[in-house]
Design an enzyme around this catalytic site. Structure first.
Site, short mmCIF file in Angstrom:
data_model
loop_
_atom_site.label_atom_id
_atom_site.label_comp_id
_atom_site.label_asym_id
_atom_site.label_seq_id
_atom_site.Cartn_x
_atom_site.Cartn_y
_atom_site.Cartn_z
N THR A 10 0.84 -1.19 0.00
CA THR A 10 0.00 0.00 0.00
C THR A 10 0.88 1.25 0.00
O THR A 10 2.11 1.16 0.02
CB THR A 10 -0.91 0.03 1.24
OG1 THR A 10 -0.09 0.12 2.41
CG2 THR A 10 -1.80 -1.18 1.31
N GLU A 91 6.57 2.29 -9.29
CA GLU A 91 5.18 2.62 -9.64
C GLU A 91 4.66 1.74 -10.78
O GLU A 91 4.01 2.20 -11.71
CB GLU A 91 5.06 4.10 -10.02
CG GLU A 91 5.55 5.07 -8.96
CD GLU A 91 4.62 5.21 -7.75
OE1 GLU A 91 3.62 4.48 -7.66
OE2 GLU A 91 4.91 6.06 -6.89
N CYS A 185 -6.35 -0.89 6.96
CA CYS A 185 -6.80 -2.28 6.93
C CYS A 185 -8.23 -2.31 6.39
O CYS A 185 -8.88 -1.27 6.24
CB CYS A 185 -6.75 -2.89 8.33
SG CYS A 185 -7.93 -2.17 9.49
N CYS A 188 -10.91 -0.71 8.87
CA CYS A 188 -10.90 0.75 8.93
C CYS A 188 -11.37 1.36 7.61
O CYS A 188 -12.00 2.42 7.60
CB CYS A 188 -9.52 1.26 9.32
SG CYS A 188 -9.11 0.91 11.06
#
Length: 196
Positions: A10, A91, A185, A188
């Protein structure tokens, strides 16, 4: 035998920092690497890979028209170039299908390992084009882990914010930093949209 590696994580998981570290480790042993970075994903400049901790390295910009196989091959066949021991891609989620297939040719035909680093899913939990084809084509897939911005669980998703409010609509690609995106997560992530 060379392989195609896909290392995903992430936001804030240290992917760009990892590229800089891997490049340093090769070069400390006198082994040359090539670093590529898609123009669309550049936070600062397409010819740099920069980490949030402040380190940066020169990179070769990649556009939609770039042929990565031919780019690497030209370095390999150039009499002025040293042997290339590894190709690194930052990326990688922003690459197109043809770029991923070209990277497989670098591995299979030129016998040069490729390590691609990027996000797996976007803020709507959809795969990016580059991520999808890397998941399909990679010989080895590894998660670079980080923790949720709000709790102590592992972050697997990203929330995009606009004026402090979580967003789950809009263009897939919008370059931003910590004020725009938070690694979270699943719990959340879902909570943020229930509250909104």
């Amino acid at each position: 035998m060379a392989q195609l590696y896909y290392k995903y994580g992430t936001m804030n998981s240290g992917k760009s920092f990892e590229i800089i570290k891997v490049a340093h480790n090769y070069e400390e042993q006198g082994k040359s690497v090539l670093i590529f970075s898609p123009s669309v994903g550049a936070r600062e400049s397409a010819d740099r890979v920069g980490s949030r901790v402040g380190f940066e390295r020169a990179a070769i910009p990649v556009t939609d028209e770039t042929d990565l196989y031919e780019s690497v091959k030209s370095y390999v066949t150039s009499t002025a170039s040293a042997k290339i021991y590894c190709v690194l891609v930052d990326e990688a989620q922003f690459l197109k299908k043809h770029h991923i297939l070209e990277l497989t040719r670098v591995v299979d035909e030129l016998n040069i390992p490729v390590m691609a680093f990027g996000l797996k899913n976007d803020f709507q939990n959809q795969l990016f084009e580059g991520s999808y084809y890397l998941l399909v084509q990679a010989d080895k897939i590894e998660e670079i882990k980080t923790i949720c911005w709000y709790c102590d669980r592992k972050a697997t998703m990203v929330i995009r914010f606009n004026d402090g409010q979580p967003m789950n609509a809009g263009e897939q690609i919008q370059i931003g930093g910590n004020e725009d995106y938070k690694p979270v997560c699943r719990r959340c992530y879902n909570e943020a949209f229930r509250k909104a």
